[in-house]
Design an enzyme around this catalytic site. Structure first.
Site, PDB file in Angstrom:
ATOM      1  N   GLY A 101     124.265  85.436  42.858  1.00 30.07           N
ATOM      2  CA  GLY A 101     124.329  83.988  42.988  1.00 30.07           C
ATOM      3  C   GLY A 101     124.454  83.277  41.655  1.00 30.07           C
ATOM      4  CG  HIS A 125     124.258  74.188  26.278  1.00 34.56           C
ATOM      5  ND1 HIS A 125     124.152  75.337  27.020  1.00 34.56           N
ATOM      6  CD2 HIS A 125     125.406  74.310  25.545  1.00 34.56           C
ATOM      7  CE1 HIS A 125     125.171  76.140  26.742  1.00 34.56           C
ATOM      8  NE2 HIS A 125     125.949  75.531  25.844  1.00 34.56           N
ATOM      9  CB  SER A 135     117.553  85.065  34.756  1.00 36.93           C
ATOM     10  OG  SER A 135     118.556  85.900  35.308  1.00 36.93           O
ATOM     11  CB  THR A 183     109.698  92.827  89.443  1.00 34.46           C
ATOM     12  OG1 THR A 183     109.620  93.342  90.772  1.00 34.46           O
ATOM     13  CG2 THR A 183     108.429  92.037  89.137  1.00 34.46           C
ATOM     14  CG  HIS A 184     113.062  96.134  88.970  1.00 36.65           C
ATOM     15  ND1 HIS A 184     113.378  97.097  88.042  1.00 36.65           N
ATOM     16  CD2 HIS A 184     111.723  96.255  89.211  1.00 36.65           C
ATOM     17  CE1 HIS A 184     112.285  97.794  87.746  1.00 36.65           C
ATOM     18  NE2 HIS A 184     111.269  97.296  88.436  1.00 36.65           N
ATOM     19  CB  SER A 314     135.727  74.122  86.616  1.00 34.16           C
ATOM     20  OG  SER A 314     136.982  74.737  86.811  1.00 34.16           O
ATOM     21  CB  SER A 315     139.944  72.795  83.142  1.00 33.66           C
ATOM     22  OG  SER A 315     140.273  74.170  83.305  1.00 33.66           O
ATOM     23  CE  LYS A 320     132.148  77.308  88.691  1.00 40.47           C
ATOM     24  NZ  LYS A 320     131.377  77.459  87.460  1.00 40.47           N
ATOM     25  CB  VAL A 321     127.712  70.787  87.558  1.00 41.91           C
ATOM     26  CG1 VAL A 321     126.814  70.479  86.365  1.00 41.91           C
ATOM     27  CG2 VAL A 321     128.381  69.516  88.065  1.00 41.91           C
ATOM     28  CG  ASN A 322     129.945  75.686  84.706  1.00 41.15           C
ATOM     29  OD1 ASN A 322     129.844  76.008  85.887  1.00 41.15           O
ATOM     30  ND2 ASN A 322     131.098  75.681  84.063  1.00 41.15           N
ATOM     31  CD  GLU A 327     127.232  78.587  80.591  1.00 36.23           C
ATOM     32  OE1 GLU A 327     127.406  79.028  81.739  1.00 36.23           O
ATOM     33  OE2 GLU A 327     128.001  77.772  80.037  1.00 36.23           O
TER      34      GLU A 327
END
Length: 469
Positions: A101, A125, A135, A183-184, A314-315, A320-322, A327
């Site tokens: 650096g 300087h 340094s 569960t699972h 969605s286009s 549709k709503v996400n 995400e």
């Protein structure tokens, strides 16, 4: 540019043309020419820390009688303007540069020196005055610690506290709302929303504790080690006085490292903190994915909650709503986990007395801190605080959940319970309806034993039922 738009600067390698209006000098310009690699620059938090450090170093040198008072005062004042971000456009060097650096350190030295020279009307300087007793090999590691500490203290921890507050508020509101546990990804015994959210809140708290514990190592600074850790050209008390001066500027009780060689040769503290941030990213991913699953549908998924509708999803599919916030947050967490790998590899690059991947460690660590802080607030405000519960869906799923038969294990045994569960599922009947016909138990008794709200409290139910797993 024409020749009139340049000025000639000189360093130890000779003369070089520099943009006439640039505050930096020849060494910065060489780095700009040498590293046209990315559009990435050192983060704002890092430049801020550099400004604080240069100011603190000038103050320490003045206190030790090594630096003229007027020059020290000018350096401090000009370094503080760097810290505030006034001259960020004067830091053009790529993140992917010399591993120590040095280029960025000299960039700061040159900018501050030119500002101070203009202010004083006499030469200040870059090396002899601004970089006195320093340094790049101790300044840059110190800047990593200072910038990361401030980012965590000022951004990340408050954001996590805000997320916890949001989760806790919803957990309290929904403490008696019972839902199917899983569960699972398969139906399991019931839990309350309050219980489910309390796990999220506790996970975030535990991450805060881990991060706070690791801050202790970031508070220790290698400033004063200079070139290789021996402190050549620096007063023995220099590091201590710099730490004290930084406390005045930041409010953080920084201290000198016990072993300065460690601070130059390794980045273990940064690697440790990155590991804590990775753990936090794993936790937040879990929360984001739980929200996505609960929100799935609205008809063919779980449909337990509805996240706030923030934008069309969605286009091509109208209406549709996400789950855009979970995400986006999950992507942040993926980035942080990737950053941790980069930092880990950077930490491995300590060869003898110096680590040579300092800039990329700094960049990734500070990015992870900022991303997690912002993501935590967005998750709190635009997902957790605003989701609504689909009570009818939850009630229907609970009534048909064959796993409720688990509560009858101590009364009718596991094998009989399994047969009842399979029949209820196959015939689409409620567990109480099947159990009445298969066991001869009364509807009142079964309702008492199989009450979902009672089962969320665990233990052995009155009448001999069990909430076992």
């Amino acid at each position: 540019m024409t020749d009139k738009q340049f000025r000639v600067e000189r360093d130890s390698m000779g003369e070089l043309q520099v943009p006439a209006d640039a505050l930096y000098g020849a060494q910065t310009q060489r780095a700009v020419m040498n590293f046209p690699i990315s559009s990435l620059r050192m983060p704002r938090g890092f430049i801020r820390a550099l400004g604080f450090i240069k100011s603190a170093c000038a103050a320490a040198n003045q206190q030790l009688g090594l630096l003229d008072t007027s020059i020290a005062a000018a350096i401090q004042e000009c370094a503080e303007t760097v810290a505030t971000g006034k001259h960020d456009d004067q830091f053009p060097i790529d993140v992917f540069q010399t591993g120590s650096g040095t280029s960025t350190n000299m960039n700061a030295n040159e900018v501050i020196a030119r500002l101070a020279t203009t202010q004083l009307g006499k030469t200040v300087h870059a090396n002899d005055h601004v970089n006195m007793s320093q340094s790049s090999n101790d300044v840059i590691p110190t800047a990593i610690h200072v910038s990361a500490y401030l980012g965590i203290e000022e951004q990340l921890l408050p954001a996590l506290a805000h997320l916890i507050s949001s989760i806790d508020a919803r957990a309290l509101e929904l403490q008696h709302t019972v839902k199917t546990g899983r569960t699972h990804l398969m139906d399991a015994m019931p839990v309350t929303f309050g219980q489910e959210l309390s796990a999220w809140s506790t996970q975030i708290r535990q991450n805060m504790y881990r991060i706070q514990a690791s801050l202790t190592r970031l508070r220790a600074l290698p400033q004063g080690g200079t070139a290789v850790g021996t402190g050549i050209n620096a007063h023995p008390d220099f590091g201590k006085k710099v730490a004290a001066a930084l406390k005045v500027r930041t409010g953080i009780a920084f201290t000198p490292m016990d072993n300065l060689f460690v601070g130059l040769a390794s980045q273990d503290s940064a690697v440790e903190m990155s590991g804590q941030l990775k753990t936090l990213a794993v936790t937040i991913t879990k929360i984001a994915n739980d929200l996505r699953w609960m929100n799935s549908g609205p008809l063919a998924g779980l449909g337990e909650i509805a996240l706030p509708a923030l934008q069309p999803g969605s286009s091509i599919m109208p209406g549709k709503v996400n789950p855009v916030i979970p995400e986006a947050v999950a992507m942040v967490c993926a980035q942080v986990i990737g950053n941790d790998l980069t930092i880990t590899m950077g930490g491995q690059s300590g060869n003898f007395q110096l680590n040579v991947m300092l800039p990329v460690i700094a960049y990734n660590l500070l990015q992870s801190i900022e991303l997690l802080a912002n993501a935590a607030r967005v998750l709190a405000d635009k997902a957790v605080a605003g989701f609504s519960v689909n009570h009818e869906n939850i009630k229907t799923a609970l009534e048909k959940n064959p796993i409720l038969v688990t509560a009858l294990n101590r009364v009718i045994g596991y094998e009989k319970g399994a047969a009842i569960a399979k029949k209820a599922y196959a015939e689409g009947r409620s567990i109480i309806d099947v159990a009445m016909s298969e066991t001869g138990m009364s509807e009142t008794e079964l309702k008492q034993l199989l009450d979902p709200a009672t089962l969320t409290r665990g233990g052995i139910n009155e009448g001999g039922g069990s909430g076992g797993g």
